[in-house]
Design a protein around this motif. Structure first.
Motif, mmCIF file in Angstrom:
data_model
loop_
_atom_site.group_PDB
_atom_site.id
_atom_site.type_symbol
_atom_site.label_atom_id
_atom_site.label_comp_id
_atom_site.label_asym_id
_atom_site.label_seq_id
_atom_site.Cartn_x
_atom_site.Cartn_y
_atom_site.Cartn_z
ATOM 1 N N SER A 110 62.598 20.784 30.098
ATOM 2 C CA SER A 110 63.333 19.547 29.853
ATOM 3 C C SER A 110 63.541 18.668 31.087
ATOM 4 N N THR A 111 63.038 19.067 32.241
ATOM 5 C CA THR A 111 63.256 18.284 33.454
ATOM 6 C C THR A 111 62.156 17.253 33.648
ATOM 7 N N ASN A 112 62.330 16.405 34.691
ATOM 8 C CA ASN A 112 61.317 15.388 34.967
ATOM 9 C C ASN A 112 60.014 16.058 35.419
ATOM 10 N N ALA A 113 58.954 15.298 35.461
ATOM 11 C CA ALA A 113 57.616 15.851 35.707
ATOM 12 C C ALA A 113 57.501 16.553 37.060
ATOM 13 N N ASP A 114 58.082 15.981 38.114
ATOM 14 C CA ASP A 114 57.992 16.601 39.442
ATOM 15 C C ASP A 114 58.733 17.934 39.489
ATOM 16 N N ASP A 115 59.953 17.937 38.944
ATOM 17 C CA ASP A 115 60.746 19.159 38.932
ATOM 18 C C ASP A 115 60.098 20.201 38.029
ATOM 19 N N GLN A 116 59.553 19.743 36.917
ATOM 20 C CA GLN A 116 58.874 20.644 35.994
ATOM 21 C C GLN A 116 57.677 21.306 36.684
ATOM 22 N N GLN A 117 56.914 20.529 37.439
ATOM 23 C CA GLN A 117 55.763 21.072 38.157
ATOM 24 C C GLN A 117 56.205 22.102 39.199
ATOM 25 N N ARG A 118 57.280 21.821 39.908
ATOM 26 C CA ARG A 118 57.784 22.742 40.933
ATOM 27 C C ARG A 118 58.239 24.055 40.294
ATOM 28 N N ARG A 119 58.975 23.957 39.198
ATOM 29 C CA ARG A 119 59.451 25.170 38.523
ATOM 30 C C ARG A 119 58.296 25.951 37.903
ATOM 31 N N MET A 120 57.294 25.234 37.406
ATOM 32 C CA MET A 120 56.116 25.896 36.856
ATOM 33 C C MET A 120 55.396 26.672 37.968
ATOM 34 N N GLN A 121 55.309 26.070 39.147
ATOM 35 C CA GLN A 121 54.665 26.735 40.283
ATOM 36 C C GLN A 121 55.431 27.991 40.673
ATOM 37 N N GLN A 122 56.760 27.963 40.570
ATOM 38 C CA GLN A 122 57.552 29.157 40.864
ATOM 39 C C GLN A 122 57.207 30.282 39.893
ATOM 40 N N LEU A 123 57.053 29.937 38.617
ATOM 41 C CA LEU A 123 56.678 30.935 37.626
ATOM 42 C C LEU A 123 55.275 31.468 37.894
ATOM 43 N N VAL A 124 54.346 30.577 38.215
ATOM 44 C CA VAL A 124 52.982 30.998 38.539
ATOM 45 C C VAL A 124 53.004 31.931 39.755
ATOM 46 N N GLU A 125 53.828 31.639 40.730
ATOM 47 C CA GLU A 125 53.927 32.480 41.928
ATOM 48 C C GLU A 125 54.473 33.867 41.580
ATOM 49 N N ARG A 126 55.420 33.931 40.648
ATOM 50 C CA ARG A 126 55.923 35.237 40.189
ATOM 51 C C ARG A 126 54.808 36.053 39.566
ATOM 52 N N VAL A 127 53.971 35.407 38.762
ATOM 53 C CA VAL A 127 52.835 36.100 38.152
ATOM 54 C C VAL A 127 51.871 36.559 39.235
ATOM 55 N N ARG A 128 51.569 35.680 40.182
ATOM 56 C CA ARG A 128 50.637 36.023 41.257
ATOM 57 C C ARG A 128 51.136 37.240 42.059
ATOM 58 N N CYS A 129 52.423 37.266 42.368
ATOM 59 C CA CYS A 129 53.004 38.394 43.108
ATOM 60 C C CYS A 129 52.925 39.689 42.308
ATOM 61 N N ALA A 130 53.196 39.592 41.009
ATOM 62 C CA ALA A 130 53.134 40.785 40.164
ATOM 63 C C ALA A 130 51.713 41.340 40.121
ATOM 64 N N VAL A 131 50.721 40.463 40.005
ATOM 65 C CA VAL A 131 49.329 40.894 39.972
ATOM 66 C C VAL A 131 48.941 41.503 41.315
ATOM 67 N N LYS A 132 49.354 40.875 42.399
ATOM 68 C CA LYS A 132 49.033 41.373 43.744
ATOM 69 C C LYS A 132 49.647 42.754 43.956
ATOM 70 N N ASN A 133 50.888 42.941 43.536
ATOM 71 C CA ASN A 133 51.541 44.241 43.675
ATOM 72 C C ASN A 133 50.868 45.315 42.842
ATOM 73 N N LYS A 134 50.375 44.934 41.664
ATOM 74 C CA LYS A 134 49.683 45.881 40.784
ATOM 75 C C LYS A 134 48.378 46.346 41.440
ATOM 76 N N GLU A 135 47.664 45.426 42.080
ATOM 77 C CA GLU A 135 46.388 45.771 42.715
ATOM 78 C C GLU A 135 46.603 46.519 44.016
ATOM 79 N N GLY A 136 47.753 46.245 44.667
ATOM 80 C CA GLY A 136 48.069 46.681 45.990
ATOM 81 C C GLY A 136 47.981 48.093 46.301
#
Length: 136
Positions: A110-136
């Motif tokens: 529900s936020t503006n486009a810039d804030d939405q993109q930033r929060r989406m990137q935070q979620l993507v980063e959480r996924v990336r970290c989880a995948v990296k830890n799984k492979e680690g």
């Protein structure tokens, strides 16, 4: 006897039951890549698009059915080429992480486009970290 014989051949004499009103138990987003190598920008772009798609469908389902997911499971497949082996090794992994809280998803959607993109990137980063830890 006969029940097993028919079942093995896909024969079922029971009437088809109506499933109207049955709720789906999962929301899926899928992307298949045919390239042998992807750069991190391309992966991030697709994960962001898939994340956006899943979040919007979760928000719709939550509004309609008064429920919210508890976890998010990421499945990924890739090939790893070894220098000494001509045939690539196929790697299949699954990672389960807690789904963002309802409040976080509402803010993302529900936020503006810039804030939405930033929060989406935070979620993507959480996924990336989880995948990296799984492979680690």
């Amino acid at each position: 006897g006969r029940l097993v014989f028919d079942a093995c051949r896909g024969i079922d004499s029971e009437p088809v039951r109506e499933t109207a009103g049955a709720l789906v138990k999962s929301i899926t987003a899928y992307k298949s890549f045919f390239k042998t190598q992807l750069d991190s920008q391309e992966i991030t772009k697709w994960v962001t698009l898939l994340t956006s798609d899943v979040l919007s469908r979760v928000e719709q389902d939550s509004t309609r059915n008064s429920r919210f997911p508890k976890s998010l499971t990421i499945h990924y497949h890739c090939s790893k080429h070894n220098e000494d082996d001509s045939k690539p090794a196929r790697i299949i992994r699954s990672v389960r992480i807690p789904f963002p809280k309802r409040k976080e998803v509402t803010i993302i959607c529900s936020t503006n486009a810039d804030d939405q993109q930033r929060r989406m990137q935070q979620l993507v980063e959480r996924v990336r970290c989880a995948v990296k830890n799984k492979e680690g």
